[in-house]
Design an enzyme around this catalytic site. Structure first.
Site, short mmCIF file in Angstrom:
data_model
loop_
_atom_site.label_atom_id
_atom_site.label_comp_id
_atom_site.label_asym_id
_atom_site.label_seq_id
_atom_site.Cartn_x
_atom_site.Cartn_y
_atom_site.Cartn_z
N LYS A 1 0.84 -1.25 0.08
CA LYS A 1 -0.09 0.16 0.13
C LYS A 1 0.94 1.24 -0.08
O LYS A 1 2.13 1.42 0.17
CB LYS A 1 -1.01 0.04 1.35
CG LYS A 1 -2.04 -1.15 1.15
CD LYS A 1 -2.84 -1.34 2.52
CE LYS A 1 -3.76 -2.46 2.66
NZ LYS A 1 -4.61 -2.19 3.71
N TYR B 1 -12.38 -2.88 -2.90
CA TYR B 1 -13.18 -2.89 -1.68
C TYR B 1 -14.52 -2.82 -1.44
O TYR B 1 -15.16 -2.29 -0.66
CB TYR B 1 -12.55 -1.70 -0.76
CG TYR B 1 -10.91 -1.94 -0.19
CD1 TYR B 1 -10.67 -2.87 0.52
CD2 TYR B 1 -10.11 -0.76 -0.53
CE1 TYR B 1 -9.19 -2.95 0.87
CE2 TYR B 1 -8.69 -1.01 -0.15
CZ TYR B 1 -8.41 -2.01 0.35
OH TYR B 1 -7.01 -2.05 0.99
N ASN C 1 -1.54 -0.12 7.15
CA ASN C 1 -0.91 -1.50 7.78
C ASN C 1 -0.11 -2.04 6.57
O ASN C 1 -0.13 -3.34 6.52
CB ASN C 1 -2.19 -2.13 8.26
CG ASN C 1 -3.26 -2.41 7.39
OD1 ASN C 1 -3.12 -1.97 6.12
ND2 ASN C 1 -4.33 -2.98 7.61
N HIS D 1 -1.99 -5.43 1.67
CA HIS D 1 -3.15 -5.95 1.53
C HIS D 1 -3.16 -7.44 0.97
O HIS D 1 -1.92 -7.67 0.07
CB HIS D 1 -4.15 -5.33 0.60
CG HIS D 1 -5.48 -6.31 0.09
ND1 HIS D 1 -6.32 -6.40 0.95
CD2 HIS D 1 -5.49 -7.04 -1.01
CE1 HIS D 1 -7.24 -7.16 -0.01
NE2 HIS D 1 -6.52 -7.76 -1.05
N GLU E 1 -9.80 -10.63 -7.07
CA GLU E 1 -8.91 -9.55 -6.92
C GLU E 1 -7.94 -9.49 -8.11
O GLU E 1 -7.21 -8.79 -8.56
CB GLU E 1 -8.42 -9.47 -5.56
CG GLU E 1 -9.35 -8.89 -4.73
CD GLU E 1 -9.02 -9.24 -3.00
OE1 GLU E 1 -7.71 -9.66 -2.67
OE2 GLU E 1 -9.63 -8.93 -2.22
O1 CDP Z 1 -6.86 -5.92 4.98
P1 CDP Z 1 -7.91 -6.74 6.08
O2 CDP Z 1 -8.44 -7.86 5.27
O3 CDP Z 1 -7.04 -7.26 7.42
O4 CDP Z 1 -8.90 -5.84 6.74
P2 CDP Z 1 -10.40 -5.30 6.36
O5 CDP Z 1 -11.19 -5.39 7.62
O6 CDP Z 1 -10.74 -6.13 5.09
O7 CDP Z 1 -10.30 -3.85 6.10
C1 CDP Z 1 -9.45 -3.37 4.62
C2 CDP Z 1 -8.67 -2.30 5.02
O8 CDP Z 1 -9.40 -1.32 5.35
C3 CDP Z 1 -7.61 -2.51 6.15
O9 CDP Z 1 -6.55 -3.27 5.76
C4 CDP Z 1 -7.15 -0.98 6.55
O10 CDP Z 1 -6.27 -0.34 5.61
C5 CDP Z 1 -8.42 -0.50 6.19
N1 CDP Z 1 -9.40 0.07 7.43
C6 CDP Z 1 -9.63 1.13 7.74
O11 CDP Z 1 -9.12 2.20 7.13
N2 CDP Z 1 -10.47 1.56 8.81
C7 CDP Z 1 -10.80 0.51 9.81
N3 CDP Z 1 -11.76 0.61 10.76
C8 CDP Z 1 -10.76 -0.84 9.19
C9 CDP Z 1 -10.12 -1.10 8.35
MG MG Z 2 -10.08 -7.65 4.25
#
Ligand code: CDP
Ligand code: MG
Length: 137
Positions: free
Chosen positions: A9, A49, A112, A115, A126
């Site tokens: 990212k 997303y 983080n 992805h 994806e």
């Molecule tokens: O990436 P991952 O599958 O671990 O997390 P997700 O719950 O699918 O969320 C996608 C991405 O959204 C995360 O990796 C974060 O970068 C972002 N995110 C965020 O900005 N704020 C949140 N409250 C949760 C996720």
């Molecule tokens: Mg996710």
């Protein structure tokens, strides 16, 4: 063999951590079978997303993911989808185990670094969003 979509990212690129994250995946024995640097558009972000578009924090996520260049990759190897997710760690860098990529490099829920597709269906979906068949070597 499985294929999974990895995004390094914009925070990963800005912090000059591309090499260290790629090294971890290579050290584990995965093959990188496609790789490119690109900008994510708002439209591409909404497709990628899709499950999060309605969430209150989505606009902030879109600003982040479209805010600078990122590196997209397809990584291939045995049980790649699960193994890479395990290597990446929990979403929030503060919760991610210390030995994981997020656990080592991130103290943020949003920024983080990486992805990784979360299952076979999302990996297929994806990979198709980010790469044409001709870009896979
Ligand atoms: O990436 P991952 O599958 O671990 O997390 P997700 O719950 O699918 O969320 C996608 C991405 O959204 C995360 O990796 C974060 O970068 C972002 N995110 C965020 O900005 N704020 C949140 N409250 C949760 C996720
Ligand atoms: Mg996710």
């Amino acid at each position: 063999m499985e294929r999974t979509l990895i995004l390094l990212k914009p925070d990963c690129v800005q912090r000059r951590l591309i090499g260290r994250v790629v090294t971890r995946l290579e050290d584990k024995g995965f093959d990188i079978i496609a790789m490119k640097m690109m900008r994510v558009t708002p439209e591409l972000s909404r497709r990628h997303y899709a499950e999060h578009v309605k969430k209150a924090w989505y606009p902030d996520l879109e600003r982040f993911i479209t805010g600078g260049p990122l590196v997209a990759m397809i990584v291939e190897g045995p049980e790649a989808i699960r193994v890479v997710r395990d290597m990446v760690g929990a979403t929030n860098g503060l919760d991610a185990a210390p030995g994981t990529i997020r656990g080592q490099f991130s103290s943020s829920r949003q920024m983080n670094l990486v992805h990784a597709s979360d299952g076979p269906d999302s990996a297929t979906r994806e990979v198709e969003i980010f790469f044409d068949e001709a870009e896979i070597v």
